[in-house]
Design an enzyme around this catalytic site. Structure first.
Site, PDB file in Angstrom:
ATOM      1  N   GLU A   1      73.912 -26.568  18.034  1.00 26.31           N
ATOM      2  CA  GLU A   1      74.128 -27.131  19.379  1.00 26.31           C
ATOM      3  C   GLU A   1      74.012 -25.861  20.422  1.00 26.31           C
TER       4      GLU A   1
ATOM      5  N   GLY B   1      69.650 -32.965  11.054  1.00 29.41           N
ATOM      6  CA  GLY B   1      70.245 -33.446  10.075  1.00 29.41           C
ATOM      7  C   GLY B   1      69.695 -35.190   9.924  1.00 29.41           C
TER       8      GLY B   1
ATOM      9  N   THR C   1      64.978 -27.801  16.745  1.00 33.68           N
ATOM     10  CA  THR C   1      64.760 -26.264  16.250  1.00 33.68           C
ATOM     11  C   THR C   1      63.677 -26.525  15.152  1.00 33.68           C
TER      12      THR C   1
HETATM   13  C1  LIG Z   1      69.805 -22.064  27.695  1.00 33.01           C
HETATM   14  C2  LIG Z   1      68.909 -21.405  26.651  1.00 33.01           C
HETATM   15  C3  LIG Z   1      69.620 -20.449  25.799  1.00 33.01           C
HETATM   16  C4  LIG Z   1      67.817 -20.591  27.390  1.00 33.01           C
HETATM   17  O1  LIG Z   1      66.826 -21.555  27.840  1.00 33.01           O
HETATM   18  P1  LIG Z   1      65.787 -21.035  28.919  1.00 33.01           P
HETATM   19  O2  LIG Z   1      64.522 -21.985  29.143  1.00 33.01           O
HETATM   20  O3  LIG Z   1      65.414 -19.664  28.387  1.00 33.01           O
HETATM   21  O4  LIG Z   1      66.540 -20.982  29.959  1.00 33.01           O
HETATM   22  P2  LIG Z   1      67.067 -19.746  30.912  1.00 33.01           P
HETATM   23  O5  LIG Z   1      65.734 -19.268  31.668  1.00 33.01           O
HETATM   24  O6  LIG Z   1      68.091 -19.027  30.351  1.00 33.01           O
HETATM   25  O7  LIG Z   1      67.695 -20.814  32.280  1.00 33.01           O
HETATM   26  C5  LIG Z   1      66.952 -21.569  32.850  1.00 33.01           C
HETATM   27  C6  LIG Z   1      67.764 -22.416  33.747  1.00 33.01           C
HETATM   28  O8  LIG Z   1      68.061 -23.596  33.015  1.00 33.01           O
HETATM   29  C7  LIG Z   1      69.497 -23.680  33.141  1.00 33.01           C
HETATM   30  N1  LIG Z   1      69.641 -24.395  31.959  1.00 33.01           N
HETATM   31  C8  LIG Z   1      69.443 -24.031  30.368  1.00 33.01           C
HETATM   32  N2  LIG Z   1      69.844 -25.110  29.662  1.00 33.01           N
HETATM   33  C9  LIG Z   1      70.314 -25.864  30.269  1.00 33.01           C
HETATM   34  C10 LIG Z   1      70.937 -27.150  29.900  1.00 33.01           C
HETATM   35  N3  LIG Z   1      71.209 -27.382  28.768  1.00 33.01           N
HETATM   36  N4  LIG Z   1      71.364 -27.934  30.900  1.00 33.01           N
HETATM   37  C11 LIG Z   1      71.126 -27.614  32.105  1.00 33.01           C
HETATM   38  N5  LIG Z   1      70.620 -26.575  32.560  1.00 33.01           N
HETATM   39  C12 LIG Z   1      70.278 -25.465  31.576  1.00 33.01           C
HETATM   40  C13 LIG Z   1      69.989 -22.501  33.003  1.00 33.01           C
HETATM   41  O9  LIG Z   1      71.161 -22.511  33.414  1.00 33.01           O
HETATM   42  C14 LIG Z   1      69.069 -21.762  34.042  1.00 33.01           C
HETATM   43  O10 LIG Z   1      69.623 -22.238  35.126  1.00 33.01           O
HETATM   44  P3  LIG Z   1      69.240 -20.926  36.385  1.00 33.01           P
HETATM   45  O11 LIG Z   1      67.829 -20.927  36.433  1.00 33.01           O
HETATM   46  O12 LIG Z   1      70.040 -20.171  36.068  1.00 33.01           O
HETATM   47  O13 LIG Z   1      69.561 -21.946  37.825  1.00 33.01           O
HETATM   48  C15 LIG Z   1      68.176 -22.555  25.998  1.00 33.01           C
HETATM   49  O14 LIG Z   1      67.077 -22.209  25.192  1.00 33.01           O
HETATM   50  C16 LIG Z   1      69.133 -23.239  24.712  1.00 33.01           C
HETATM   51  O15 LIG Z   1      69.857 -24.017  25.485  1.00 33.01           O
HETATM   52  N6  LIG Z   1      68.987 -22.764  23.551  1.00 33.01           N
HETATM   53  C17 LIG Z   1      70.155 -23.538  22.521  1.00 33.01           C
HETATM   54  C18 LIG Z   1      69.179 -24.539  21.629  1.00 33.01           C
HETATM   55  C19 LIG Z   1      70.375 -25.498  21.371  1.00 33.01           C
HETATM   56  O16 LIG Z   1      71.221 -25.670  21.916  1.00 33.01           O
HETATM   57  N7  LIG Z   1      69.994 -26.224  20.279  1.00 33.01           N
HETATM   58  C20 LIG Z   1      70.358 -27.415  19.685  1.00 33.01           C
HETATM   59  C21 LIG Z   1      69.278 -28.162  18.789  1.00 33.01           C
HETATM   60  S1  LIG Z   1      70.314 -29.654  18.194  1.00 33.01           S
HETATM   61  C22 LIG Z   1      71.389 -29.288  17.062  1.00 33.01           C
HETATM   62  O17 LIG Z   1      71.606 -28.025  16.967  1.00 33.01           O
HETATM   63  C23 LIG Z   1      72.195 -30.334  16.472  1.00 33.01           C
HETATM   64  C24 LIG Z   1      73.241 -29.841  15.765  1.00 33.01           C
HETATM   65  C25 LIG Z   1      73.931 -31.059  14.971  1.00 33.01           C
HETATM   66  C26 LIG Z   1      74.983 -31.544  16.001  1.00 33.01           C
HETATM   67  C27 LIG Z   1      75.969 -32.539  15.528  1.00 33.01           C
HETATM   68  C28 LIG Z   1      76.653 -33.055  16.593  1.00 33.01           C
HETATM   69  C29 LIG Z   1      77.526 -34.123  16.161  1.00 33.01           C
HETATM   70  C30 LIG Z   1      79.091 -34.414  16.704  1.00 33.01           C
HETATM   71  C31 LIG Z   1      79.681 -32.956  16.421  1.00 33.01           C
HETATM   72  C32 LIG Z   1      81.243 -33.346  16.342  1.00 33.01           C
HETATM   73  C33 LIG Z   1      81.928 -32.260  15.989  1.00 33.01           C
HETATM   74  C34 LIG Z   1      82.985 -32.219  14.869  1.00 33.01           C
HETATM   75  C35 LIG Z   1      83.421 -33.573  14.760  1.00 33.01           C
HETATM   76  C36 LIG Z   1      84.944 -33.929  14.435  1.00 33.01           C
HETATM   77  C37 LIG Z   1      85.303 -34.970  14.635  1.00 33.01           C
HETATM   78  O18 LIG Z   1      85.240 -35.922  13.578  1.00 33.01           O
HETATM   79  O19 LIG Z   1      85.783 -35.377  15.671  1.00 33.01           O
HETATM   80  C1  LIG Z   2      74.725 -27.041  10.012  1.00 29.46           C
HETATM   81  C2  LIG Z   2      73.527 -26.875  11.304  1.00 29.46           C
HETATM   82  C3  LIG Z   2      73.012 -27.932  11.967  1.00 29.46           C
HETATM   83  C4  LIG Z   2      72.022 -28.340  12.539  1.00 29.46           C
HETATM   84  N1  LIG Z   2      71.512 -29.118  13.115  1.00 29.46           N
HETATM   85  C5  LIG Z   2      70.289 -29.439  13.896  1.00 29.46           C
HETATM   86  C6  LIG Z   2      69.843 -30.708  14.484  1.00 29.46           C
HETATM   87  O1  LIG Z   2      70.304 -31.814  14.093  1.00 29.46           O
HETATM   88  N2  LIG Z   2      68.704 -30.519  15.198  1.00 29.46           N
HETATM   89  C7  LIG Z   2      68.177 -29.304  15.722  1.00 29.46           C
HETATM   90  O2  LIG Z   2      67.311 -29.612  16.357  1.00 29.46           O
HETATM   91  N3  LIG Z   2      68.625 -28.236  15.202  1.00 29.46           N
HETATM   92  C8  LIG Z   2      69.783 -28.361  14.403  1.00 29.46           C
HETATM   93  N4  LIG Z   2      70.243 -27.057  13.897  1.00 29.46           N
HETATM   94  C9  LIG Z   2      69.716 -25.470  14.364  1.00 29.46           C
HETATM   95  C10 LIG Z   2      70.601 -25.088  15.495  1.00 29.46           C
HETATM   96  O3  LIG Z   2      70.285 -25.706  16.775  1.00 29.46           O
HETATM   97  C11 LIG Z   2      69.968 -23.791  15.589  1.00 29.46           C
HETATM   98  O4  LIG Z   2      70.531 -22.938  14.323  1.00 29.46           O
HETATM   99  C12 LIG Z   2      70.636 -23.009  16.943  1.00 29.46           C
HETATM  100  O5  LIG Z   2      70.337 -23.302  18.080  1.00 29.46           O
HETATM  101  C13 LIG Z   2      70.303 -21.273  16.603  1.00 29.46           C
HETATM  102  O6  LIG Z   2      68.875 -20.997  16.578  1.00 29.46           O
HETATM  103  P1  LIG Z   2      68.599 -20.227  15.378  1.00 29.46           P
HETATM  104  O7  LIG Z   2      69.025 -20.823  14.102  1.00 29.46           O
HETATM  105  O8  LIG Z   2      67.119 -19.850  15.784  1.00 29.46           O
HETATM  106  O9  LIG Z   2      69.278 -18.684  15.608  1.00 29.46           O
HETATM  107  P2  LIG Z   2      68.684 -17.464  16.391  1.00 29.46           P
HETATM  108  O10 LIG Z   2      68.521 -18.003  17.731  1.00 29.46           O
HETATM  109  O11 LIG Z   2      67.286 -16.970  15.880  1.00 29.46           O
HETATM  110  O12 LIG Z   2      69.818 -16.614  16.661  1.00 29.46           O
HETATM  111  C14 LIG Z   2      69.990 -15.554  15.711  1.00 29.46           C
HETATM  112  C15 LIG Z   2      70.532 -14.509  16.255  1.00 29.46           C
HETATM  113  O13 LIG Z   2      69.789 -13.822  17.363  1.00 29.46           O
HETATM  114  C16 LIG Z   2      70.649 -13.873  18.585  1.00 29.46           C
HETATM  115  N5  LIG Z   2      70.052 -14.346  19.747  1.00 29.46           N
HETATM  116  C17 LIG Z   2      68.878 -15.112  19.898  1.00 29.46           C
HETATM  117  N6  LIG Z   2      68.540 -15.389  21.198  1.00 29.46           N
HETATM  118  C18 LIG Z   2      69.291 -14.313  21.875  1.00 29.46           C
HETATM  119  C19 LIG Z   2      69.232 -14.098  23.269  1.00 29.46           C
HETATM  120  N7  LIG Z   2      68.551 -14.621  24.074  1.00 29.46           N
HETATM  121  N8  LIG Z   2      70.101 -13.058  23.709  1.00 29.46           N
HETATM  122  C20 LIG Z   2      71.076 -12.547  22.698  1.00 29.46           C
HETATM  123  N9  LIG Z   2      71.259 -12.876  21.330  1.00 29.46           N
HETATM  124  C21 LIG Z   2      70.152 -13.627  20.913  1.00 29.46           C
HETATM  125  C22 LIG Z   2      71.787 -14.995  18.228  1.00 29.46           C
HETATM  126  O14 LIG Z   2      72.883 -14.622  18.968  1.00 29.46           O
HETATM  127  C23 LIG Z   2      71.791 -14.787  16.851  1.00 29.46           C
HETATM  128  O15 LIG Z   2      72.903 -13.636  16.621  1.00 29.46           O
HETATM  129  C24 LIG Z   2      71.255 -26.880  13.011  1.00 29.46           C
HETATM  130  C25 LIG Z   2      72.029 -25.593  12.444  1.00 29.46           C
HETATM  131  C26 LIG Z   2      72.991 -25.720  11.612  1.00 29.46           C
HETATM  132  C27 LIG Z   2      73.695 -24.486  11.245  1.00 29.46           C
END
Ligand SMILES: CC(C)(COP(=O)(O)OP(=O)(O)OC[C@H]1O[C@@H](n2cnc3c(N)ncnc32)[C@H](O)[C@@H]1OP(=O)(O)O)[C@@H](O)C(=O)NCCC(=O)NCCSC(=O)/C=C/CCCCCCCCCCCCC(=O)O
Ligand SMILES: Cc1cc2nc3c(=O)[nH]c(=O)nc-3n(C[C@H](O)[C@H](O)[C@H](O)COP(=O)(O)OP(=O)(O)OC[C@H]3O[C@@H](n4cnc5c(N)ncnc54)[C@H](O)[C@@H]3O)c2cc1C
Length: 647
Positions: free
Chosen positions: A415, A172, A133
């Protein structure tokens, strides 16, 4: 390990709160002398690092991992997560080291890269996170701006953050803790774009911990929760790394700059699927924790009278309180059951992909998205409900319900933001509908979409309810397809038609998720219950029944639209629900005890096993630094002169 599995494996299960021999939780130095709420932002982080080091050393001592075991690791990781609750009310600064850095190397690295880096990472010789991100983009991965330009003359990648919005933001541990990370960057070779690729990048000198030249690091500031996770920012200034730092399991860059594409560009997104799968189980744990606190407190707390002639009753005897809390017990069980099932689906698909079969990846992606969304959405809502059900004392940090809410609600965003992921599942459902309409076979979890049989007479049974939810999902998907087709026929572009239908698409996606969860919960409990005693089997089936009837009543509008449910059926369902509350009430405390969450893990004045709520609330109150003296210095500095008109 889900409750059902725990109950099935009853013999080895220890009694609640009995110290396990050589248990990590017996090391009192792991716990805070004064509650961390009274520490500064900086002290909280430093204290968390202190506990992290102690915790991991002890964990390594007690959890001698056998290389290669996955489910065992997961179960033990689960234990580690649960124990981490005890040590860290919020998550530790190294949550991402285990949660994503190691899984990213395991999922994206070549065997040689895994051999070298996993050893160092698992031994905690290096500490890492996952940086995808950016300040300007989180959801739209293809819009991420960090670049990795390959230089064949030096066989290096040049990492660069061209704009402020390209700064990595959120990872993180990134602020001050880790010295390595997996960076997701747009790969360019001789000006040609080759998509998002993973790079293993050293950020800090291993001896001095100083940021390396060309690397800018810091933390992003105070947040709603996860105050000790040290979420940070990262920017590169033309920072060079060797070619072998691109994780090349899927795609490769040869020395001369030749790009070798992997079987699918989406494999680079594989770590996200893994984490979404893990999150479902994590939510079950958080729900178990909150349910244990709120149910136990509701058994201890007496307030008001049901009959004027009787003493004040346990608040758990109010049916409204049962309505608030018993679904929480069932929800934890539902998600731990679905998590085990989803983990088996995940490991199965990963195994197929190892042999080049990618056929089931789209279904796994859709399932991981939808179950991550519904588990985080439901649990964050129900944890807040648990807090509210405890009245004023639920508002205290010492209850540990506010922290638990922070952990759950964060997962609605990280995620993959929940709306965005539901739209991903909707994309899969619409494609399945179009595929099925051409007579092509559908995946097992989407096959019901093609059930063209006439809508049957509604039955107030589990089969009837589950079939009803499938009807709702199929009906919603069909309505979405019809609306999109109609708009396109009127000249609207497909993309605009999709956007104009997106509210309905999100609802269809949620309906599909609920149909999957109800069916999986019911079938998994039926399978496991066969090995249980009749009384235990009965109470588990009551919880499944409660869960299904609860959601039928919650989604009555949809059932009225898409099934033959009638008013008398609804009246009967409501009565069924109230009867179930009455049946489960006597087992409520026993059921949360079966989660077997020790006091140290609950970390709660309201949920402790001995029920000494008021004494614990007072003990915690007296730990406030303000209570160290009867008159605070501000009286003399400000209040007194103010009250005497001198300020
Ligand atoms: C999917 C998106 C939103 C869009 O991507 P885009 O490129 O635009 O894709 P599309 O055009 O929509 O689709 C293209 C095709 O690709 C396929 N696709 C998309 N994603 C995937 C995928 N991941 N795998 C496989 N295929 C995929 C899609 O289906 C389409 O296929 P087709 O064309 O239809 O055939 C994408 O942009 C996206 O995923 N956005 C989200 C970004 C995201 O997820 N970011 C995360 C960053 S990391 C983060 O946030 C980390 C956070 C901290 C996590 C900590 C975790 C620790 C463990 C947690 C434990 C919980 C509590 C613990 C309690 C306990 O103790 O137990
Ligand atoms: C506590 C925490 C820990 C995190 N840890 C990590 C980490 O370790 N590593 C990492 O890489 N990232 C991490 N992240 C980032 C996290 O993955 C992003 O915040 C998340 O993917 C959402 O993206 P954004 O914040 O840009 O929100 P945005 O995507 O800007 O979303 C804002 C609003 O826009 C809307 N929106 C966006 N796109 C669309 C669409 N295509 N269609 C409809 N609505 C849409 C959403 O629904 C939402 O309401 C963390 C976030 C948090 C809160």
């Amino acid at each position: 390990m889900g409750l059902v599995d725990q109950l099935v494996n009853q013999p080895h299960y220890t009694l609640v709160n009995q110290p396990r021999e050589n248990d990590i939780l017996s090391h009192k130095e792991l716990f805070d002398s004064i509650p961390e709420e009274y520490l500064s932002h900086k002290e909280k982080y430093e204290n968390a690092i202190r506990k992290t080091v102690l915790y991991y050393r002890l964990m390594q001592k007690y959890q001698n991992y056998k290389e290669g075991s996955t489910i065992l690791d997961e179960t033990r990781a689960n234990y580690r997560n649960l124990v981490s609750f005890a040590v860290f009310k919020d998550y530790p600064p190294l949550m991402l080291h285990n949660g994503m850095f190691i899984p990213a190397i395991a999922g994206q690295g070549t065997p040689e890269q895994q051999k070298h880096w996993l050893k160092r990472a698992k031994n905690m010789e290096i500490l890492g996170t996952y940086a995808q991100t950016e300040l300007g983009h989180g959801t739209f991965i293809r819009g991420l701006e960090t670049t990795a330009e390959y230089d064949p003359s030096t066989e290096e990648f040049v990492l660069h953050s061209p704009t402020l919005t390209s700064y990595k933001w959120w990872p993180g541990g990134l602020g001050h803790t880790v010295n390595y990370c997996v960076v997701m960057a747009q790969l360019y070779i001789r000006g040609r774009h080759h998509g998002m690729q993973p790079f293993l990048v050293q950020l800090r000198d291993e001896a001095t911990h100083m940021p390396l030249p060309g690397v800018k690091l810091g933390e992003i500031g105070a947040k709603l929760g996860l105050s000790t996770v040290n979420n940070g920012f990262l920017a590169f200034e033309h920072h060079r790394i060797p070619r072998d730092r691109m994780l090349m399991k899927n795609a490769q860059v040869l020395k001369d700059g030749t790009f070798v594409a992997g079987p699918s560009s989406k494999l680079a997104y594989g770590t996200m699927i893994y984490v979404r799968v893990i999150i479902v189980n994590g939510m079950a744990n958080l729900m178990a924790k909150a349910a244990t606190i709120a149910v136990r407190y509701s058994a201890v707390r007496r307030q008001s009278q049901i009959k004027p002639s009787e003493p004040e009753c346990q608040i758990l005897d109010y049916v409204t309180q049962q309505h608030k809390l018993l679904i929480c017990i069932a929800t934890s069980l539902a998600f731990s059951t679905c998590a085990r099932w989803l983990w088996d689906v995940y490991t199965g698909v990963m195994g197929q992909m190892e042999s080049g079969n990618m056929d089931h990846l789209p279904e796994l992606h859709a399932l991981a998205c939808s179950l991550k969304v519904v588990s985080t959405m439901d649990v964050s809502g129900l944890v807040e409900r648990c807090r509210l059900a405890c009245g004023g004392h639920g508002f205290m940090h010492s209850s540990n319900l506010p922290y638990t809410y922070g952990l759950a609600t964060a997962a609605c965003t990280y995620e993959g933001e929940n709306t965005v992921l539901l739209l991903q599942t909707a994309r899969s459902l619409v494609k399945a509908w179009q595929k099925g309409s051409k007579g092509k076979p559908l995946s097992p979890t989407e096959a019901y979409l093609m059930d063209k049989s006439p809508v049957p007479k509604w039955e107030n049974t589990l089969d009837g309810i589950i079939a009803g939810f499938r009807r709702v999902s199929a009906g919603k998907v069909q309505d979405c397809v019809s609306k999109i087709d109609k708009l396109v026929k009127m000249g609207t572009s497909y993309e605009d038609a999709w956007n104009q239908t997106s509210v309905r698409l999100v609802a269809a996606s949620e309906a599909h998720s609920r149909a999957v969860i109800l069916a999986t919960f019911r079938s998994e409990v039926s399978r496991a219950a066969a090995a249980l005693s009749p009384p235990l089997s009965r109470v588990l089936h009551q919880l499944v029944h409660l869960y299904c009837v609860y959601w039928a009543l919650e989604r009555l509008g949809d059932l009225l639209l898409y099934t033959s449910i009638a008013e008398r059926d609804v009246q009967e369902l409501q009565q069924q629900y109230e009867d179930l509350l009455q049946k489960i009430r006597p087992n409520a405390v026993g059921l949360v005890d079966a989660f077997d969450l020790r006091d140290e893990i609950l970390n709660s004045t309201l949920g402790a096993y001995d029920g000494r709520v008021y004494e614990r609330l007072m003990e915690e109150a007296l730990k406030s630094p303000l209570n160290a003296e009867p008159v605070n210095q501000s009286f003399h500095q400000y209040l007194k002169p103010f009250m005497h008109g001198k300020l």
